[in-house]
Design a protein around this motif. Structure first.
Motif, PDB file in Angstrom:
ATOM      1  N   HIS A 168      53.825  39.358  50.446  1.00  0.00           N
ATOM      2  CA  HIS A 168      52.620  38.939  51.153  1.00  0.00           C
ATOM      3  C   HIS A 168      52.961  37.757  52.042  1.00  0.00           C
ATOM      4  O   HIS A 168      53.680  36.846  51.625  1.00  0.00           O
ATOM      5  CB  HIS A 168      51.521  38.529  50.162  1.00  0.00           C
ATOM      6  N   SER A 169      52.441  37.769  53.248  1.00  0.00           N
ATOM      7  CA  SER A 169      52.738  36.683  54.181  1.00  0.00           C
ATOM      8  C   SER A 169      51.729  35.547  54.024  1.00  0.00           C
ATOM      9  O   SER A 169      50.621  35.730  53.534  1.00  0.00           O
ATOM     10  CB  SER A 169      52.720  37.204  55.620  1.00  0.00           C
ATOM     11  N   CYS A 170      52.143  34.373  54.463  1.00  0.00           N
ATOM     12  CA  CYS A 170      51.287  33.191  54.411  1.00  0.00           C
ATOM     13  C   CYS A 170      50.169  33.353  55.443  1.00  0.00           C
ATOM     14  O   CYS A 170      50.436  33.643  56.613  1.00  0.00           O
ATOM     15  CB  CYS A 170      52.108  31.939  54.715  1.00  0.00           C
ATOM     16  N   PRO A 171      48.908  33.158  55.050  1.00  0.00           N
ATOM     17  CA  PRO A 171      47.812  33.305  56.018  1.00  0.00           C
ATOM     18  C   PRO A 171      47.740  32.162  57.026  1.00  0.00           C
ATOM     19  O   PRO A 171      47.087  32.288  58.044  1.00  0.00           O
ATOM     20  CB  PRO A 171      46.559  33.332  55.135  1.00  0.00           C
ATOM     21  N   ILE A 172      48.450  31.079  56.785  1.00  0.00           N
ATOM     22  CA  ILE A 172      48.405  29.923  57.685  1.00  0.00           C
ATOM     23  C   ILE A 172      49.523  29.976  58.727  1.00  0.00           C
ATOM     24  O   ILE A 172      49.276  29.937  59.931  1.00  0.00           O
ATOM     25  CB  ILE A 172      48.465  28.611  56.872  1.00  0.00           C
ATOM     26  N   CYS A 173      50.790  30.079  58.262  1.00  0.00           N
ATOM     27  CA  CYS A 173      51.910  30.040  59.212  1.00  0.00           C
ATOM     28  C   CYS A 173      52.526  31.410  59.480  1.00  0.00           C
ATOM     29  O   CYS A 173      53.300  31.568  60.415  1.00  0.00           O
ATOM     30  CB  CYS A 173      52.994  29.084  58.709  1.00  0.00           C
ATOM     31  N   GLY A 174      52.214  32.412  58.648  1.00  0.00           N
ATOM     32  CA  GLY A 174      52.742  33.753  58.864  1.00  0.00           C
ATOM     33  C   GLY A 174      54.106  33.996  58.238  1.00  0.00           C
ATOM     34  O   GLY A 174      54.733  35.016  58.521  1.00  0.00           O
ATOM     35  N   ASN A 175      54.585  33.085  57.401  1.00  0.00           N
ATOM     36  CA  ASN A 175      55.854  33.280  56.709  1.00  0.00           C
ATOM     37  C   ASN A 175      55.812  34.626  55.977  1.00  0.00           C
ATOM     38  O   ASN A 175      54.947  34.844  55.137  1.00  0.00           O
ATOM     39  CB  ASN A 175      56.087  32.130  55.725  1.00  0.00           C
ATOM     40  N   PRO A 176      56.734  35.529  56.276  1.00  0.00           N
ATOM     41  CA  PRO A 176      56.630  36.883  55.707  1.00  0.00           C
ATOM     42  C   PRO A 176      56.964  36.990  54.225  1.00  0.00           C
ATOM     43  O   PRO A 176      56.680  37.999  53.612  1.00  0.00           O
ATOM     44  CB  PRO A 176      57.626  37.685  56.540  1.00  0.00           C
ATOM     45  N   LYS A 177      57.555  35.968  53.623  1.00  0.00           N
ATOM     46  CA  LYS A 177      57.943  36.058  52.214  1.00  0.00           C
ATOM     47  C   LYS A 177      57.346  34.907  51.406  1.00  0.00           C
ATOM     48  O   LYS A 177      58.045  34.101  50.815  1.00  0.00           O
ATOM     49  CB  LYS A 177      59.456  36.053  52.078  1.00  0.00           C
ATOM     50  N   MET A 178      56.033  34.848  51.356  1.00  0.00           N
ATOM     51  CA  MET A 178      55.370  33.797  50.592  1.00  0.00           C
ATOM     52  C   MET A 178      55.226  34.173  49.122  1.00  0.00           C
ATOM     53  O   MET A 178      55.444  33.359  48.238  1.00  0.00           O
ATOM     54  CB  MET A 178      53.989  33.512  51.172  1.00  0.00           C
ATOM     55  N   CYS A 223      55.272  25.841  55.414  1.00  0.00           N
ATOM     56  CA  CYS A 223      54.248  25.002  56.041  1.00  0.00           C
ATOM     57  C   CYS A 223      53.674  23.971  55.069  1.00  0.00           C
ATOM     58  O   CYS A 223      52.862  23.148  55.455  1.00  0.00           O
ATOM     59  CB  CYS A 223      53.140  25.842  56.663  1.00  0.00           C
ATOM     60  N   LYS A 224      54.101  24.030  53.796  1.00  0.00           N
ATOM     61  CA  LYS A 224      53.693  23.063  52.765  1.00  0.00           C
ATOM     62  C   LYS A 224      52.183  23.048  52.536  1.00  0.00           C
ATOM     63  O   LYS A 224      51.594  22.027  52.247  1.00  0.00           O
ATOM     64  CB  LYS A 224      54.174  21.647  53.114  1.00  0.00           C
ATOM     65  N   LYS A 225      51.552  24.211  52.676  1.00  0.00           N
ATOM     66  CA  LYS A 225      50.105  24.323  52.473  1.00  0.00           C
ATOM     67  C   LYS A 225      49.835  25.290  51.327  1.00  0.00           C
ATOM     68  O   LYS A 225      50.611  26.181  51.050  1.00  0.00           O
ATOM     69  CB  LYS A 225      49.416  24.845  53.730  1.00  0.00           C
ATOM     70  N   GLU A 226      48.694  25.100  50.693  1.00  0.00           N
ATOM     71  CA  GLU A 226      48.260  25.973  49.618  1.00  0.00           C
ATOM     72  C   GLU A 226      47.051  26.765  50.091  1.00  0.00           C
ATOM     73  O   GLU A 226      46.177  26.231  50.764  1.00  0.00           O
ATOM     74  CB  GLU A 226      47.890  25.131  48.401  1.00  0.00           C
TER      75      GLU A 226
END
Length: 57
Positions: free
Chosen positions: A8-18, A37-40
């Motif tokens: 699942h990707s990060c909804p904030i930065c789009g990192n594909p491997k969150m 992105c250091k966000k939760e």
């Protein structure tokens, strides 16, 4: 990677491997943390895979 796993990707930065989950994983209000992105963010993913059926002939 087996067919029953998904990234699942990060909804904030789009990192594909969150976060990696399987088809039978149920997440409700899961606090996912992105190391880039250091966000939760709160993740809710409810996917129920159909159960396999064995048919004897």
């Amino acid at each position: 990677m087996p067919n029953n796993e998904k990234w699942h990707s990060c909804p904030i930065c789009g990192n594909p491997k969150m976060l990696k989950t399987r088809k039978d994983t149920i997440l409700i209000n899961f606090p996912g943390y992105c190391k880039y992105c250091k966000k939760e963010s709160i993740i809710t993913n409810i996917t129920i895979a159909p159960k396999s059926q064995i048919v004897n002939s």
